[in-house]
Motif scaffolding. Structure first.
Motif, mmCIF file in Angstrom:
data_model
loop_
_atom_site.group_PDB
_atom_site.id
_atom_site.type_symbol
_atom_site.label_atom_id
_atom_site.label_comp_id
_atom_site.label_asym_id
_atom_site.label_seq_id
_atom_site.Cartn_x
_atom_site.Cartn_y
_atom_site.Cartn_z
ATOM 1 N N ALA A 169 -0.777 -0.127 6.542
ATOM 2 C CA ALA A 169 0.031 -1.342 6.414
ATOM 3 C C ALA A 169 0.952 -1.516 7.619
ATOM 4 C CB ALA A 169 0.867 -1.283 5.133
ATOM 5 N N GLU A 170 1.292 -2.758 7.883
ATOM 6 C CA GLU A 170 2.227 -3.050 8.965
ATOM 7 C C GLU A 170 3.637 -2.599 8.598
ATOM 8 O OE1 GLU A 170 3.777 -6.981 11.409
ATOM 9 O OE2 GLU A 170 1.863 -7.064 10.368
ATOM 10 N N HIS A 171 3.990 -2.736 7.324
ATOM 11 C CA HIS A 171 5.312 -2.345 6.827
ATOM 12 C C HIS A 171 5.166 -1.704 5.457
ATOM 13 C CE1 HIS A 171 7.249 -4.769 9.934
ATOM 14 N NE2 HIS A 171 6.396 -5.719 9.622
ATOM 15 N N VAL A 172 6.032 -0.738 5.163
ATOM 16 C CA VAL A 172 6.160 -0.203 3.810
ATOM 17 C C VAL A 172 7.613 -0.376 3.399
ATOM 18 C CG1 VAL A 172 4.234 1.417 3.929
ATOM 19 C CG2 VAL A 172 6.503 2.170 4.613
ATOM 20 N N LEU A 173 7.816 -0.831 2.177
ATOM 21 C CA LEU A 173 9.163 -1.105 1.694
ATOM 22 C C LEU A 173 9.300 -0.508 0.310
ATOM 23 C CD1 LEU A 173 11.132 -4.366 1.977
ATOM 24 C CD2 LEU A 173 10.895 -3.317 -0.256
ATOM 25 N N SER A 174 10.412 0.181 0.089
ATOM 26 C CA SER A 174 10.699 0.682 -1.254
ATOM 27 C C SER A 174 12.105 0.253 -1.636
ATOM 28 C CB SER A 174 10.591 2.204 -1.320
ATOM 29 O OG SER A 174 11.645 2.812 -0.596
ATOM 30 N N VAL A 175 12.302 0.070 -2.922
ATOM 31 C CA VAL A 175 13.645 -0.163 -3.441
ATOM 32 C C VAL A 175 13.904 0.872 -4.514
ATOM 33 C CG1 VAL A 175 13.824 -2.613 -2.875
ATOM 34 C CG2 VAL A 175 12.801 -1.936 -5.036
ATOM 35 N N CYS A 176 15.136 1.288 -4.561
ATOM 36 C CA CYS A 176 15.579 2.240 -5.580
ATOM 37 C C CYS A 176 14.789 3.542 -5.454
ATOM 38 C CB CYS A 176 15.445 1.587 -6.957
ATOM 39 S SG CYS A 176 16.511 2.280 -8.229
ATOM 40 N N ASP A 177 14.303 4.076 -6.567
ATOM 41 C CA ASP A 177 13.612 5.364 -6.514
ATOM 42 C C ASP A 177 12.158 5.261 -6.068
ATOM 43 O OD1 ASP A 177 12.443 4.341 -8.804
ATOM 44 O OD2 ASP A 177 13.535 5.659 -10.167
ATOM 45 N N GLY A 178 11.723 4.087 -5.630
ATOM 46 C CA GLY A 178 10.402 3.955 -5.014
ATOM 47 C C GLY A 178 10.289 4.799 -3.757
ATOM 48 N N ALA A 179 11.432 5.130 -3.147
ATOM 49 C CA ALA A 179 11.439 5.981 -1.947
ATOM 50 C C ALA A 179 10.847 7.356 -2.232
ATOM 51 C CB ALA A 179 12.864 6.120 -1.416
ATOM 52 N N PHE A 180 10.946 7.837 -3.474
ATOM 53 C CA PHE A 180 10.362 9.130 -3.813
ATOM 54 C C PHE A 180 8.842 9.106 -3.582
ATOM 55 C CE2 PHE A 180 14.422 9.730 -5.729
ATOM 56 C CZ PHE A 180 14.610 11.093 -5.856
ATOM 57 N N LEU A 181 8.197 8.012 -3.958
ATOM 58 C CA LEU A 181 6.749 7.922 -3.785
ATOM 59 C C LEU A 181 6.368 7.802 -2.317
ATOM 60 C CD1 LEU A 181 5.877 5.646 -6.821
ATOM 61 C CD2 LEU A 181 5.577 8.103 -6.612
ATOM 62 N N LEU A 182 7.146 7.034 -1.541
ATOM 63 C CA LEU A 182 6.868 6.951 -0.107
ATOM 64 C C LEU A 182 7.035 8.324 0.543
ATOM 65 C CD1 LEU A 182 8.529 3.613 1.096
ATOM 66 C CD2 LEU A 182 6.128 4.061 0.550
ATOM 67 N N ALA A 183 8.074 9.035 0.153
ATOM 68 C CA ALA A 183 8.313 10.366 0.720
ATOM 69 C C ALA A 183 7.206 11.334 0.316
ATOM 70 C CB ALA A 183 9.675 10.895 0.269
ATOM 71 N N GLU A 184 6.803 11.296 -0.937
ATOM 72 C CA GLU A 184 5.746 12.193 -1.420
ATOM 73 C C GLU A 184 4.432 11.932 -0.679
ATOM 74 O OE1 GLU A 184 4.648 15.452 -3.645
ATOM 75 O OE2 GLU A 184 6.637 14.559 -3.577
ATOM 76 N N ALA A 185 4.206 10.678 -0.324
ATOM 77 C CA ALA A 185 2.990 10.302 0.399
ATOM 78 C C ALA A 185 3.095 10.601 1.896
ATOM 79 C CB ALA A 185 2.698 8.819 0.179
ATOM 80 N N GLY A 186 4.253 11.078 2.340
ATOM 81 C CA GLY A 186 4.434 11.422 3.750
ATOM 82 C C GLY A 186 4.771 10.247 4.645
#
Length: 170
Positions: A92-109
């Motif tokens: 993707a060109e951009h990835v965006l998370s709000v709130c605890d969605g950052a946990f999933l982005l972090a887990e995915a590296g």
């Protein structure tokens, strides 16, 4: 949001959705056809979701990971989900998370080597699980390269509006 978990302050866009649903639910036409509409929505929505998970789906311009009930527990153990986020997010060109969605982005590296944030109440858990990340607090959102992470809640509009401005200008 689930109706049993509506925040005290509902951002304007969310409020309009609630009002529209309330109005629609009270209309006679909707009451008469609600079973068919709900079935059609479930079938079409499910088919569209499955297509989006398939390799045939087009590359995403923006991958958005919102807050969800299991972002900090069982979702982090779901390898199929994490692998899908990693694959789709990397393309993707951009990835965006709000709130605890950052946990999933972090887990995915997808946050490795990047500055980021998450919901204030989960900052300690986020830092403990991902000690290699550069985590900011007392900010509405953090943008670092293709990754945009937001604190969530009523501040969820800040990273979204930042992305809109980045994509389309002022």
């Amino acid at each position: 949001y689930r109706f049993d978990n509506v925040p005290a302050f509902v951002p304007p866009g969310h409020g309009l959705v609630y009002l529209a649903a309330l109005s629609l639910g009270r209309s006679g036409w909707f009451r008469q056809h609600s079973r068919g509409l709900v079935t059609a929505t479930a079938v079409l929505g499910g088919a569209y979701a499955l297509w989006g998970l398939s390799p045939l789906a087009p590359r995403l311009d923006v991958l958005v990971i919102p807050s969800a009930e299991h972002n900090m527990d069982s979702d982090l153990e779901d390898r199929r989900l994490i692998d899908w986020i990693a694959e789709r997010g990397a393309a993707a060109e951009h990835v965006l998370s709000v709130c605890d969605g950052a946990f999933l982005l972090a887990e995915a590296g997808l946050l490795d080597g990047r500055e980021c944030t998450t919901v204030p109440g989960d900052l300690d858990a986020f830092r403990e699980r991902y000690p290699h990340l550069d985590v900011y607090e007392d900010v509405s959102f953090v943008a670092d390269g293709p990754a945009i992470t937001g604190a969530g809640g009523a501040l969820s509009y800040d990273p979204a509006m930042f992305l809109v401005e980045k994509l389309y200008g002022e």
